[in-house]
Scaffold this motif. Sequence first.
Motif, PDB file in Angstrom:
ATOM      1  N   GLU A 132       3.183   6.721   5.072  1.00 30.93           N
ATOM      2  CA  GLU A 132       2.650   7.749   5.975  1.00 30.93           C
ATOM      3  C   GLU A 132       2.506   7.194   7.387  1.00 30.93           C
ATOM      4  O   GLU A 132       2.555   7.926   8.367  1.00 30.93           O
ATOM      5  CB  GLU A 132       1.303   8.280   5.456  1.00 30.93           C
ATOM      6  CG  GLU A 132       1.392   8.895   4.059  1.00 30.93           C
ATOM      7  CD  GLU A 132       2.686   9.705   3.860  1.00 30.93           C
ATOM      8  OE1 GLU A 132       2.981  10.577   4.709  1.00 30.93           O
ATOM      9  OE2 GLU A 132       3.402   9.441   2.871  1.00 30.93           O
ATOM     10  N   TYR A 133       2.308   5.892   7.482  1.00 31.88           N
ATOM     11  CA  TYR A 133       2.256   5.242   8.797  1.00 31.88           C
ATOM     12  C   TYR A 133       3.671   5.126   9.393  1.00 31.88           C
ATOM     13  O   TYR A 133       3.891   5.370  10.586  1.00 31.88           O
ATOM     14  CB  TYR A 133       1.617   3.866   8.656  1.00 31.88           C
ATOM     15  CG  TYR A 133       1.667   3.032   9.914  1.00 31.88           C
ATOM     16  CD1 TYR A 133       0.799   3.280  10.980  1.00 31.88           C
ATOM     17  CD2 TYR A 133       2.613   2.010  10.041  1.00 31.88           C
ATOM     18  CE1 TYR A 133       0.872   2.526  12.140  1.00 31.88           C
ATOM     19  CE2 TYR A 133       2.676   1.255  11.204  1.00 31.88           C
ATOM     20  CZ  TYR A 133       1.808   1.518  12.251  1.00 31.88           C
ATOM     21  OH  TYR A 133       1.889   0.777  13.395  1.00 31.88           O
ATOM     22  N   ASP A 152       0.835  -1.196   0.000  1.00 29.35           N
ATOM     23  CA  ASP A 152       0.000   0.000   0.000  1.00 29.35           C
ATOM     24  C   ASP A 152       0.879   1.259   0.000  1.00 29.35           C
ATOM     25  O   ASP A 152       1.748   1.406   0.855  1.00 29.35           O
ATOM     26  CB  ASP A 152      -0.864  -0.068   1.277  1.00 29.35           C
ATOM     27  CG  ASP A 152      -1.791   1.120   1.400  1.00 29.35           C
ATOM     28  OD1 ASP A 152      -1.765   1.988   0.506  1.00 29.35           O
ATOM     29  OD2 ASP A 152      -2.534   1.157   2.407  1.00 29.35           O
ATOM     30  N   ASP A 153       0.656   2.162  -0.957  1.00 29.88           N
ATOM     31  CA  ASP A 153       1.439   3.408  -1.031  1.00 29.88           C
ATOM     32  C   ASP A 153       1.350   4.212   0.264  1.00 29.88           C
ATOM     33  O   ASP A 153       2.277   4.933   0.626  1.00 29.88           O
ATOM     34  CB  ASP A 153       0.924   4.304  -2.170  1.00 29.88           C
ATOM     35  CG  ASP A 153       1.189   3.673  -3.522  1.00 29.88           C
ATOM     36  OD1 ASP A 153       2.066   2.785  -3.575  1.00 29.88           O
ATOM     37  OD2 ASP A 153       0.514   4.054  -4.496  1.00 29.88           O
ATOM     38  N   GLN A 154       0.216   4.080   0.945  1.00 25.74           N
ATOM     39  CA  GLN A 154      -0.014   4.887   2.147  1.00 25.74           C
ATOM     40  C   GLN A 154       0.801   4.408   3.351  1.00 25.74           C
ATOM     41  O   GLN A 154       0.861   5.091   4.365  1.00 25.74           O
ATOM     42  CB  GLN A 154      -1.511   4.850   2.530  1.00 25.74           C
ATOM     43  CG  GLN A 154      -2.436   5.379   1.445  1.00 25.74           C
ATOM     44  CD  GLN A 154      -2.074   6.801   1.052  1.00 25.74           C
ATOM     45  OE1 GLN A 154      -1.963   7.676   1.906  1.00 25.74           O
ATOM     46  NE2 GLN A 154      -1.852   7.029  -0.242  1.00 25.74           N
TER      47      GLN A 154
END
Length: 542
Positions: A509-510, A504-506
């Motif tokens: 951000e995590y 996941d690209d996101q």
Amino acid sequence: MLRIAGGTVYDPTNGIDGVVKDICIADGRIVSEIQGGRTIDASGMIVFPGGVDVHTHVAGGALNLARGLMPENQRIARKFLHSPTLRSGIGGVTPTTFATGYLYAGMGWTTLNEAAVPVLSAKHTHEELHDTPVVDKSCLLLMANNEIVLDLLEAGELERARHVVAWLIRAAKVYGVKAVNPGGITAWKWGKNVRQLHEPIEGYDRLTAAAIVSGLARIVEDLGLPHPLHLHCNNLGIPGNVTTTLDTLKVLEGRRAHLAHLQFHSYGGDGWSSMRSEAVAIAEAFNSQPNLTADAGAVLFGDAVTITADGPWQHLLYQLTGRKWGNLDVENETGCGIVPYVYKERSLVNAVQWAVGLELLLLVTDPWRIFLTTDHPNGGCFWRYPEIIQLLMDAEYRKEQVKKLPAKARRRIVLSDLDRQYTLSEIAIITSAGPARALGLPQKGHLGVGADADVTIYSQQRDADGFLFGYPRYVLKDGQVVVEEGELRAVTQGREFIVRPSCDDQIEEYLRPLFQRFYTVSFENYPMDIERLERPEIMACS
Ligand SMILES: [Zn+2]
């Protein structure tokens, strides 16, 4: 173009067991026929696919710490190390980069898997692998004590954990996932270890070693990696650890996994003075779980150096031996310990260890599921593999060696009862075809059309030490003759196998804020650039 003419070919993957036939090579691969080109007359010789080492330690920060810790070993050289045309290096039990490539190639091994890389030192490992010539390489990422991953497993967030693992694999440019003493190294940061598979780990409310093993095995499956979870079980080296290992096999029921250096996990007894072999119980359980593979991690008498991420075990070994000890904690990811070690024939513990490695290789019935390793340099140096081959192929020779052990040790092993002798075909399986299959490298470990032309040709004469597989007559890497008449003739650059599982690209951000809080390096400085790999080859995830 090149033809290997008239050799006796052992190619178990393709069902060829000692058949006299030609092997044809063009453009670095095996082909069905060629016209012209060089011919190597291999009549009377044995033709094997190049060796594949499924578990070894040859590059990275831990190796460098060991090299630095043992200057007294560095003048021990082997063949190939003193040549005006070759690059310099130290020998001994932890050879440096160039020497490692020369020594593996000189023995007929053409692919190796570096089994323990922390994300934080992946760059260093790749730089050393870059300078390890001839052989193809892959490496495995240490994941079972990565605190970001463990926190997610504790919270039951398996999907996010999967994305984090995928991102870390991509960042470190590695081939697979390794679990070392799951939870035990993170506990070691508080001076603790993991003793029970089903008890919460120090610093966690619920998370257990069993949950880490099953969670990571599932993540590796879900990511479709070519090689399953590569597992160094809890309680390595401890008398009585048979219970932990059998419990781990239960946790893995129905899942794929590779059990590293099984020898170090197959002991009975309740202390050092009562330690005994439990190879029979381990082999019986292992034989009934066809989803598992293992490597032997056999021990040879003589010098070694123990190098493992298993920090708490290394501290115990230091206390037991009083020898030099080095320890590294790798931030939130893993640890590392180094203790130089000498395996002695007259030692009860060492004699049992020596026997257990051979017993497992003889008692595991399917040679496609157990492979030849010494967990180099932990149980002995990789360049001593021919000694183990001899012990497997010749029961009389083996029984002579058993007679030299202390009587007390002989009562705690079953080796003298085992009459099995490995065939040449079975040796080709445990040294090449089997590990290539377990690693998920379809172009390796065989001599069928389309395979990489990595070929080792042995004469049937024994070498000066009396071993059949001591020095091959020819070694070909990608179709090029690199060893001829026992001399290194060409130094080529191997490839590095990596995987790029989707994530996941996101997930960045995590991860980014966690880095800002907990790591000493910035998030941007963490991933390894693929441009730094000399010849990366991306293997598909299923
Ligand atoms: Zn290892």
